[in-house]
Design a protein around this motif. Structure first.
Motif, PDB file in Angstrom:
ATOM      1  N   ARG A   1       6.990  25.080  10.615  1.00 13.86           N
ATOM      2  CA  ARG A   1       7.998  24.775  11.635  1.00 13.86           C
ATOM      3  C   ARG A   1       8.207  23.286  11.813  1.00 13.86           C
ATOM      4  O   ARG A   1       8.783  22.857  12.812  1.00 13.86           O
ATOM      5  CB  ARG A   1       7.595  25.418  12.963  1.00 13.86           C
ATOM      6  CG  ARG A   1       6.122  25.286  13.270  1.00 13.86           C
ATOM      7  CD  ARG A   1       5.660  26.303  14.310  1.00 13.86           C
ATOM      8  NE  ARG A   1       4.244  26.560  14.159  1.00 13.86           N
ATOM      9  CZ  ARG A   1       3.403  26.730  15.176  1.00 13.86           C
ATOM     10  NH1 ARG A   1       3.842  26.653  16.415  1.00 13.86           N
ATOM     11  NH2 ARG A   1       2.140  26.983  14.946  1.00 13.86           N
ATOM     12  N   ALA A   2       7.746  22.484  10.869  1.00 12.55           N
ATOM     13  CA  ALA A   2       7.850  21.030  10.960  1.00 12.55           C
ATOM     14  C   ALA A   2       8.851  20.499   9.937  1.00 12.55           C
ATOM     15  O   ALA A   2       9.137  21.144   8.922  1.00 12.55           O
ATOM     16  CB  ALA A   2       6.494  20.384  10.724  1.00 12.55           C
ATOM     17  N   SER A   3       9.399  19.307  10.212  1.00  8.83           N
ATOM     18  CA  SER A   3      10.231  18.630   9.219  1.00  8.83           C
ATOM     19  C   SER A   3       9.375  17.773   8.297  1.00  8.83           C
ATOM     20  O   SER A   3       9.794  17.453   7.175  1.00  8.83           O
ATOM     21  CB  SER A   3      11.283  17.759   9.906  1.00  8.83           C
ATOM     22  OG  SER A   3      10.666  16.775  10.729  1.00  8.83           O
ATOM     23  N   LEU A   4       8.177  17.393   8.753  1.00  5.86           N
ATOM     24  CA  LEU A   4       7.278  16.555   7.961  1.00  5.86           C
ATOM     25  C   LEU A   4       5.878  16.666   8.546  1.00  5.86           C
ATOM     26  O   LEU A   4       5.710  16.656   9.764  1.00  5.86           O
ATOM     27  CB  LEU A   4       7.739  15.094   8.002  1.00  5.86           C
ATOM     28  CG  LEU A   4       6.907  14.064   7.237  1.00  5.86           C
ATOM     29  CD1 LEU A   4       7.072  14.258   5.723  1.00  5.86           C
ATOM     30  CD2 LEU A   4       7.308  12.638   7.619  1.00  5.86           C
TER      31      LEU A   4
ATOM     32  N   CYS B   1       0.804   2.886  -0.968  1.00  2.00           N
ATOM     33  CA  CYS B   1       1.737   3.083   0.135  1.00  2.00           C
ATOM     34  C   CYS B   1       1.804   4.581   0.443  1.00  2.00           C
ATOM     35  O   CYS B   1       1.231   5.403  -0.288  1.00  2.00           O
ATOM     36  CB  CYS B   1       3.116   2.551  -0.246  1.00  2.00           C
ATOM     37  SG  CYS B   1       3.962   3.509  -1.519  1.00  2.00           S
ATOM     38  N   PRO B   2       2.484   4.970   1.519  1.00  2.00           N
ATOM     39  CA  PRO B   2       2.632   6.398   1.789  1.00  2.00           C
ATOM     40  C   PRO B   2       3.279   7.130   0.616  1.00  2.00           C
ATOM     41  O   PRO B   2       4.219   6.626  -0.007  1.00  2.00           O
ATOM     42  CB  PRO B   2       3.521   6.431   3.033  1.00  2.00           C
ATOM     43  CG  PRO B   2       3.236   5.137   3.726  1.00  2.00           C
ATOM     44  CD  PRO B   2       3.038   4.141   2.609  1.00  2.00           C
ATOM     45  N   VAL B   3       2.763   8.316   0.310  1.00  2.00           N
ATOM     46  CA  VAL B   3       3.275   9.145  -0.789  1.00  2.00           C
ATOM     47  C   VAL B   3       3.767  10.456  -0.188  1.00  2.00           C
ATOM     48  O   VAL B   3       3.020  11.135   0.522  1.00  2.00           O
ATOM     49  CB  VAL B   3       2.186   9.407  -1.840  1.00  2.00           C
ATOM     50  CG1 VAL B   3       2.693  10.372  -2.905  1.00  2.00           C
ATOM     51  CG2 VAL B   3       1.734   8.094  -2.477  1.00  2.00           C
ATOM     52  N   VAL B   4       5.024  10.791  -0.473  1.00  2.00           N
ATOM     53  CA  VAL B   4       5.623  12.017   0.055  1.00  2.00           C
ATOM     54  C   VAL B   4       5.779  13.019  -1.073  1.00  2.00           C
ATOM     55  O   VAL B   4       6.363  12.704  -2.119  1.00  2.00           O
ATOM     56  CB  VAL B   4       6.989  11.751   0.696  1.00  2.00           C
ATOM     57  CG1 VAL B   4       7.601  13.054   1.223  1.00  2.00           C
ATOM     58  CG2 VAL B   4       6.853  10.740   1.833  1.00  2.00           C
ATOM     59  N   VAL B   5       5.253  14.216  -0.868  1.00  2.00           N
ATOM     60  CA  VAL B   5       5.464  15.330  -1.788  1.00  2.00           C
ATOM     61  C   VAL B   5       6.490  16.242  -1.135  1.00  2.00           C
ATOM     62  O   VAL B   5       6.248  16.791  -0.053  1.00  2.00           O
ATOM     63  CB  VAL B   5       4.152  16.087  -2.072  1.00  2.00           C
ATOM     64  CG1 VAL B   5       4.411  17.277  -2.990  1.00  2.00           C
ATOM     65  CG2 VAL B   5       3.130  15.141  -2.706  1.00  2.00           C
ATOM     66  N   VAL B   6       7.653  16.372  -1.767  1.00  2.00           N
ATOM     67  CA  VAL B   6       8.793  17.055  -1.154  1.00  2.00           C
ATOM     68  C   VAL B   6       8.744  18.549  -1.437  1.00  2.00           C
ATOM     69  O   VAL B   6       8.594  18.983  -2.581  1.00  2.00           O
ATOM     70  CB  VAL B   6      10.115  16.453  -1.666  1.00  2.00           C
ATOM     71  CG1 VAL B   6      11.304  17.271  -1.168  1.00  2.00           C
ATOM     72  CG2 VAL B   6      10.237  15.002  -1.221  1.00  2.00           C
ATOM     73  N   ARG B   7       8.888  19.295  -0.365  1.00  2.00           N
ATOM     74  CA  ARG B   7       9.087  20.740  -0.421  1.00  2.00           C
ATOM     75  C   ARG B   7      10.338  21.052   0.398  1.00  2.00           C
ATOM     76  O   ARG B   7      10.976  20.128   0.907  1.00  2.00           O
ATOM     77  CB  ARG B   7       7.849  21.458   0.105  1.00  2.00           C
ATOM     78  CG  ARG B   7       6.628  21.258  -0.807  1.00  2.00           C
ATOM     79  CD  ARG B   7       5.482  22.162  -0.405  1.00  2.00           C
ATOM     80  NE  ARG B   7       4.310  21.940  -1.248  1.00  2.00           N
ATOM     81  CZ  ARG B   7       4.127  22.450  -2.455  1.00  2.00           C
ATOM     82  NH1 ARG B   7       5.065  23.226  -2.970  1.00  2.00           N
ATOM     83  NH2 ARG B   7       3.039  22.200  -3.136  1.00  2.00           N
ATOM     84  N   PRO B   8      10.729  22.312   0.534  1.00  2.00           N
ATOM     85  CA  PRO B   8      11.980  22.610   1.260  1.00  2.00           C
ATOM     86  C   PRO B   8      12.045  21.905   2.609  1.00  2.00           C
ATOM     87  O   PRO B   8      11.094  21.947   3.394  1.00  2.00           O
ATOM     88  CB  PRO B   8      11.918  24.135   1.419  1.00  2.00           C
ATOM     89  CG  PRO B   8      11.165  24.588   0.208  1.00  2.00           C
ATOM     90  CD  PRO B   8      10.123  23.541  -0.025  1.00  2.00           C
ATOM     91  N   ASP B   9      13.186  21.257   2.859  1.00  2.00           N
ATOM     92  CA  ASP B   9      13.364  20.486   4.080  1.00  2.00           C
ATOM     93  C   ASP B   9      13.879  21.395   5.189  1.00  2.00           C
ATOM     94  O   ASP B   9      14.598  22.353   4.940  1.00  2.00           O
ATOM     95  CB  ASP B   9      14.358  19.351   3.817  1.00  2.00           C
ATOM     96  CG  ASP B   9      14.191  18.205   4.798  1.00  2.00           C
ATOM     97  OD1 ASP B   9      13.250  18.258   5.611  1.00  2.00           O
ATOM     98  OD2 ASP B   9      14.998  17.272   4.754  1.00  2.00           O
ATOM     99  N   ARG B  10      13.499  21.091   6.415  1.00  2.00           N
ATOM    100  CA  ARG B  10      13.975  21.860   7.562  1.00  2.00           C
ATOM    101  C   ARG B  10      13.955  20.975   8.790  1.00  2.00           C
ATOM    102  O   ARG B  10      13.330  19.914   8.798  1.00  2.00           O
ATOM    103  CB  ARG B  10      13.099  23.088   7.785  1.00  2.00           C
ATOM    104  CG  ARG B  10      11.641  22.751   8.072  1.00  2.00           C
ATOM    105  CD  ARG B  10      10.867  23.958   8.578  1.00  2.00           C
ATOM    106  NE  ARG B  10      10.903  25.071   7.653  1.00  2.00           N
ATOM    107  CZ  ARG B  10      10.048  25.235   6.641  1.00  2.00           C
ATOM    108  NH1 ARG B  10       9.109  24.324   6.435  1.00  2.00           N
ATOM    109  NH2 ARG B  10      10.125  26.258   5.848  1.00  2.00           N
ATOM    110  N   GLU B  11      14.628  21.402   9.830  1.00  2.00           N
ATOM    111  CA  GLU B  11      14.562  20.686  11.089  1.00  2.00           C
ATOM    112  C   GLU B  11      13.282  21.053  11.818  1.00  2.00           C
ATOM    113  O   GLU B  11      12.756  22.159  11.669  1.00  2.00           O
ATOM    114  CB  GLU B  11      15.779  21.032  11.952  1.00  2.00           C
ATOM    115  CG  GLU B  11      17.097  20.557  11.363  1.00  2.00           C
ATOM    116  CD  GLU B  11      18.255  20.852  12.286  1.00  2.00           C
ATOM    117  OE1 GLU B  11      18.028  21.467  13.353  1.00  2.00           O
ATOM    118  OE2 GLU B  11      19.387  20.480  11.938  1.00  2.00           O
TER     119      GLU B  11
END
Length: 290
Positions: A249-252, A138-148
Motif C-alpha cells: 500500500r506504499a508508493s515507496l 548513493c541511494p539505489v532504487v529497485v523499481v517495481r509496479p508504481d502506485r499511489e
C-alpha cells in the motif's frame, strides 16, 4: 566516463524491467529538475566463446548497434513520460556493475529494474540490482509496479536507518504524501542480538521501550519537514514481514542497507535483501554517507 553529478542514473539493458525504471526515473527527474542519465554498459567477457576463443568482430558491431537502439528507445520513452526532462545517454565499454558503482559516487540516485535481460525465468531480482544495493554509494532504487500511497521507512535506531529516515522524509516532502515510520521487532530477533547473560535478564523487550527508539529517531525531523504528516507504527513482528506488508500500500519503501542486527562488515542486511526481492512497490536502499 560521463559526469553524472546530481543526476538520476538509470541502468538500461533493453529489458521491460529497465524501461519501467526509465519511466519511474523520468518522472522523478522532471519533478525535481534533475538530469536523467541513461547508462548502458558492455561486458567484454561476453565476446568470448569457451576456452577464451574470441567471437567475430561482427558480433561487437551488432551488439553496439543494438545497445544504441536500446538507448534511443529509452530516451524516447523518457521524453514521452515526462516532456522536457533533460536526457543524456551513455554507452560505456565497461561492465554494467562497475560502471554504475562508479556513477553512484556522484549521482543523486541509481535506478534499476527489478531484473534485467540476463535474468533467468522466475528470477525475482537481478544480480546488478543486488550488487548496487550492497555496494553503491548513493541511494539505489529497485523499481517495481508504481502506485499511489505513503512513503514507508524502516526504523531500527541504527546509523543506516537514520540515514534512510532522513531520505524518506525528503521523498515524502517531494511527493506531498504522508510518511509511515515503521519500527518492528520480534522476540527471537531481539534476543539473538543480545549477549546471553543480558538476554536472560532482559526477557521480552518492552513495547514502550521500542516506541522510545522510534521517537528518538524521529526527534527533530518533523520540525525540519513541517508539511510531512507522520504516522508512527510500532509492531511486534520481524522487520521484513512488517515492511513487505506495507509495500502493498506504499508508493515507496525506504530502508538502510543493513540494520541493527547486521554483522560487522555485512554489506546488505536480510531485511533489505528481502525487500528488493519481494516488495510490491519500488524500494530505495540508502547507505550512510562517509
Amino acid at each position: 566516463m560521463s559526469d553524472v553529478t546530481d543526476a538520476i542514473v538509470v541502468g538500461v539493458d533493453g529489458s521491460e524491467e529497465a524501461l519501467d525504471a526509465v519511466r519511474w526515473a523520468a518522472l522523478v527527474a522532471a519533478r525535481r529538475n534533475l538530469r536523467l542519465h541513461l547508462a548502458s554498459g558492455f561486458d567484454a567477457s561476453l565476446g568470448l566463446y569457451g576456452d577464451g576463443v574470441p567471437i567475430s568482430p561482427d558480433y561487437f558491431q551488432t551488439a553496439e548497434a543494438v545497445a544504441q537502439d536500446e538507448l534511443a528507445s529509452a530516451a524516447r520513452l523518457a521524453e514521452e513520460t515526462a516532456a522536457g526532462v533533460r536526457i543524456e545517454a551513455e554507452r560505456a565499454h565497461l561492465a554494467p556493475v562497475p560502471l554504475l558503482l562508479e556513477h553512484s559516487r556522484s549521482a543523486r540516485m541509481i535506478v534499476l529494474g527489478a531484473s534485467g535481460r540476463g535474468g533467468f525465468e522466475g528470477m525475482l531480482v537481478g544480480s546488478t540490482a543486488v550488487s548496487l544495493a550492497a555496494h553503491g554509494s548513493c541511494p539505489v532504487v529497485v523499481v517495481r509496479p508504481d502506485r499511489e500511497g505513503p512513503v514507508v521507512a524502516g526504523v531500527d535506531g541504527s546509523p543506516n536507518s537514520v540515514a534512510a529516515l532522513e531520505t524518506a522524509f525528503d521523498e515524502a516532502a517531494w511527493r506531498r504524501v504522508p510518511l509511515v515510520a515503521v519500527h518492528s521487532w520480534s522476540d527471537a530477533g531481539y534476543m539473538a542480538q543480545q549477549p546471553i547473560e543480558s538476554a536472560l535478564l532482559a526477557g521480552e523487550p518492552d513495547e514502550d521501550e521500542q516506541a522510545r527508539v522510534l521517537a528518538e529517531s524521529l526527534a527533530g525531523r518533523q520540525e525540519k519537514y513541517p508539511d510531512v504528516r507522520v504516522e508512527r507504527v510500532v509492531v511486534k513482528a520481524r522487520p521484513r514481514h512488517a515492511l513487505l506488508d506495507w509495500s502493498e500500500r506504499a508508493s515507496l519503501v525506504v530502508v538502510g542497507s543493513r540494520g541493527r542486527g547486521g554483522f560487522r562488515g555485512l554489506l546488505l542486511g536480510s531485511t533489505s535483501q528481502a525487500l528488493i526481492q519481494h516488495a510490491k512497490c519500488p524500494v530505495m536502499v540508502v547507505h550512510p554517507q562517509g
